[in-house]
Scaffold this active site. Structure first.
Site, PDB file in Angstrom:
ATOM      1  N   SER A  46     -34.258 -58.612   6.937  1.00  0.00           N
ATOM      2  CA  SER A  46     -35.537 -58.812   6.344  1.00  0.00           C
ATOM      3  C   SER A  46     -35.310 -58.547   4.821  1.00  0.00           C
ATOM      4  O   SER A  46     -36.224 -59.068   3.982  1.00  0.00           O
ATOM      5  CB  SER A  46     -36.574 -57.833   6.868  1.00  0.00           C
TER       6      SER A  46
ATOM      7  N   ASN B  23     -42.156 -61.786   2.635  1.00  0.00           N
ATOM      8  CA  ASN B  23     -42.155 -60.310   1.874  1.00  0.00           C
ATOM      9  C   ASN B  23     -42.259 -60.357   0.601  1.00  0.00           C
ATOM     10  O   ASN B  23     -42.782 -59.366   0.152  1.00  0.00           O
ATOM     11  CB  ASN B  23     -40.930 -59.614   2.382  1.00  0.00           C
TER      12      ASN B  23
ATOM     13  N   GLU C  33     -38.623 -67.655   9.390  1.00  0.00           N
ATOM     14  CA  GLU C  33     -38.111 -68.066   7.943  1.00  0.00           C
ATOM     15  C   GLU C  33     -36.617 -68.190   8.057  1.00  0.00           C
ATOM     16  O   GLU C  33     -35.848 -67.557   8.341  1.00  0.00           O
ATOM     17  CB  GLU C  33     -38.731 -66.965   7.164  1.00  0.00           C
TER      18      GLU C  33
ATOM     19  N   HIS D 129     -34.876 -65.365  10.096  1.00  0.00           N
ATOM     20  CA  HIS D 129     -35.840 -64.232   9.986  1.00  0.00           C
ATOM     21  C   HIS D 129     -37.207 -64.326  10.984  1.00  0.00           C
ATOM     22  O   HIS D 129     -38.077 -65.132  10.560  1.00  0.00           O
ATOM     23  CB  HIS D 129     -36.161 -63.879   8.651  1.00  0.00           C
TER      24      HIS D 129
HETATM   25  P1  NAI Z   1     -33.701 -51.450  15.969  1.00  0.00           P
HETATM   26  O1  NAI Z   1     -33.148 -50.122  15.548  1.00  0.00           O
HETATM   27  O2  NAI Z   1     -34.723 -51.286  17.019  1.00  0.00           O
HETATM   28  O3  NAI Z   1     -32.634 -52.294  16.922  1.00  0.00           O
HETATM   29  C1  NAI Z   1     -31.097 -52.162  16.551  1.00  0.00           C
HETATM   30  C2  NAI Z   1     -30.393 -52.070  17.771  1.00  0.00           C
HETATM   31  O4  NAI Z   1     -28.929 -52.478  17.152  1.00  0.00           O
HETATM   32  C3  NAI Z   1     -30.051 -50.749  18.335  1.00  0.00           C
HETATM   33  O5  NAI Z   1     -30.680 -51.194  19.604  1.00  0.00           O
HETATM   34  C4  NAI Z   1     -28.927 -50.436  18.232  1.00  0.00           C
HETATM   35  O6  NAI Z   1     -28.385 -49.650  19.331  1.00  0.00           O
HETATM   36  C5  NAI Z   1     -28.147 -51.763  17.955  1.00  0.00           C
HETATM   37  N1  NAI Z   1     -26.910 -51.626  17.233  1.00  0.00           N
HETATM   38  C6  NAI Z   1     -26.463 -50.894  16.069  1.00  0.00           C
HETATM   39  N2  NAI Z   1     -25.215 -51.308  15.836  1.00  0.00           N
HETATM   40  C7  NAI Z   1     -24.906 -52.179  16.763  1.00  0.00           C
HETATM   41  C8  NAI Z   1     -23.648 -53.044  16.914  1.00  0.00           C
HETATM   42  N3  NAI Z   1     -22.338 -52.770  15.997  1.00  0.00           N
HETATM   43  N4  NAI Z   1     -23.178 -53.840  17.839  1.00  0.00           N
HETATM   44  C9  NAI Z   1     -24.350 -53.923  18.762  1.00  0.00           C
HETATM   45  N5  NAI Z   1     -25.592 -53.403  18.672  1.00  0.00           N
HETATM   46  C10 NAI Z   1     -25.720 -52.438  17.708  1.00  0.00           C
HETATM   47  O7  NAI Z   1     -33.946 -52.455  14.617  1.00  0.00           O
HETATM   48  P2  NAI Z   1     -34.887 -53.752  14.775  1.00  0.00           P
HETATM   49  O8  NAI Z   1     -36.245 -53.138  14.280  1.00  0.00           O
HETATM   50  O9  NAI Z   1     -34.799 -54.427  15.908  1.00  0.00           O
HETATM   51  O10 NAI Z   1     -34.208 -54.287  13.447  1.00  0.00           O
HETATM   52  C11 NAI Z   1     -33.051 -55.185  13.576  1.00  0.00           C
HETATM   53  C12 NAI Z   1     -32.878 -56.005  12.333  1.00  0.00           C
HETATM   54  O11 NAI Z   1     -34.062 -56.925  12.334  1.00  0.00           O
HETATM   55  C13 NAI Z   1     -32.833 -55.307  10.893  1.00  0.00           C
HETATM   56  O12 NAI Z   1     -31.933 -56.007  10.209  1.00  0.00           O
HETATM   57  C14 NAI Z   1     -34.253 -55.501  10.403  1.00  0.00           C
HETATM   58  O13 NAI Z   1     -34.443 -55.268   9.071  1.00  0.00           O
HETATM   59  C15 NAI Z   1     -34.600 -56.728  10.968  1.00  0.00           C
HETATM   60  N6  NAI Z   1     -36.121 -57.117  11.019  1.00  0.00           N
HETATM   61  C16 NAI Z   1     -37.115 -56.179  11.602  1.00  0.00           C
HETATM   62  C17 NAI Z   1     -38.453 -56.276  11.724  1.00  0.00           C
HETATM   63  C18 NAI Z   1     -39.151 -55.228  12.467  1.00  0.00           C
HETATM   64  O14 NAI Z   1     -40.452 -55.647  12.235  1.00  0.00           O
HETATM   65  N7  NAI Z   1     -38.672 -54.271  12.833  1.00  0.00           N
HETATM   66  C19 NAI Z   1     -38.968 -57.767  11.271  1.00  0.00           C
HETATM   67  C20 NAI Z   1     -38.094 -58.594  10.902  1.00  0.00           C
HETATM   68  C21 NAI Z   1     -36.559 -58.285  10.887  1.00  0.00           C
END
Ligand code: NAI
Length: 282
Positions: free
Chosen positions: A119, A190, A152, A140
């Site tokens: 993001s 954003n 996006e 995104h």
């Molecule tokens: P999250 O913390 O819920 O999920 C991340 C997952 O990645 C976890 O399950 C973790 O165990 C796993 N992980 C970490 N390192 C890893 C690896 N090397 N290989 C495989 N899996 C691995 O995070 P979330 O919220 O899903 O965010 C993920 C991405 O999406 C970030 O870049 C965030 O900025 C982006 N994003 C998040 C939004 C939100 O509302 N939470 C909205 C739009 C984008």
């Protein structure tokens, strides 16, 4: 040269099965693609699988069994080696993402596209660690992925035109509306939204009532939800983090995070997810 990602037999690799990765895996499988979703542990995968099952049940009239059959959950990234597209949704840390991009670049066939769901981080920086920078792009998604309409598409200075076209076709196949954004902090949504949320926080710090501010923006600007309620939904910490990226990325004081947001995060008032933000949640 890549081809449009429209064939349903195409395989899509999703890395990270958290909030966003699980949502992305779900919508990609719902569009008819086979999905390989990777996370670090079985527990992470079970949590993601639960999220998908709940979302599909909530949606009701979908062919749940066939959608679920199209998703393979694994802890071995090598299982995704035949994918035409990889979408990473691992934590928002540039070093982690770069390390993953190096692995993906070695693993995937040369024509595969590598995308990030970041993001705020630079797509150009991620592309530079691969041998296929023109095939790296930002996809995104917005949360919750199965519900939010927008995708996006973030185009770095390296991304080729045909990869942008493939990404647009892919987004439409998922039933999303797409917009094209340049690769600068905050992209489009954003960049416009988060400074407004920051300004609303400044108004609270100056003594205004959150309820009055939200009512003002809903009734006077026709917003469907007030900025402070939205901050609580997104997460006060996430809003603060995004502001910090804008502030540092542009080196411009207009993005200076409101001190109240910092205090709220320090005090653990993170919004709806932990019951207290600008409002209280039972
Ligand atoms: P999250 O913390 O819920 O999920 C991340 C997952 O990645 C976890 O399950 C973790 O165990 C796993 N992980 C970490 N390192 C890893 C690896 N090397 N290989 C495989 N899996 C691995 O995070 P979330 O919220 O899903 O965010 C993920 C991405 O999406 C970030 O870049 C965030 O900025 C982006 N994003 C998040 C939004 C939100 O509302 N939470 C909205 C739009 C984008």
């Amino acid at each position: 040269m890549s081809r449009p990602l429209l064939q349903q037999c195409d395989e899509v690799l999703v890395i990270g099965c958290g909030l966003m990765g699980a949502g992305i895996a779900q919508v990609v499988a719902q569009a008819g693609f086979n999905v390989i979703v990777v996370d670090r542990t079985e527990e992470d995968l079970i949590r993601g699988k639960d999220q998908i099952e709940k979302a599909l049940t909530k949606q009701g009239n979908v062919d749940q069994e066939n959608i679920k059959k199209r998703i393979t959950f694994t802890t071995r990234i090598i299982d995704g080696k035949n994918a035409n597209l990889a979408i990473e949704a691992i934590p928002e840390k540039i070093d982690l993402k770069k390390e993953l991009f190096v692995t993906l670049d070695k693993l995937l066939k040369p024509e595969a596209i590598i995308a990030s769901n970041t993001s705020s981080l630079s797509i150009s920086a991620m592309s530079s660690v691969t041998k296929r920078p023109e095939q790296v792009i930002g996809l995104h998604f917005f949360s919750p992925v199965p519900i939010m309409q927008l995708l996006e598409i973030v185009v770095s200075i390296n991304t080729s035109k045909d990869v942008v076209e493939s990404a647009k076709a892919f987004g439409e196949k998922l039933g999303k509306k797409t917009i094209i954004a340049k690769d600068y902090p905050g992209f489009i949504v954003n960049r416009v939204l988060v400074p407004m949320l920051n300004e609303a926080a400044f108004l609270v710090m100056e003594g205004n009532d959150p309820y009055e501010i939200d009512r003002g923006m809903m009734l006077g600007a026709n917003h469907p939800i007030g900025p402070l309620k939205l901050t609580d939904m997104v997460g006060v910490d996430v809003v603060l983090y995004t502001l910090q990226s804008l502030y540092e990325g542009f080196d411009d004081s207009k993005y200076r995070p409101c001190p109240l947001l910092k205090r709220m995060v320090e005090a653990g008032h993170l919004g709806k997810k932990n019951g207290k933000g600008f409002y209280e949640y039972k």
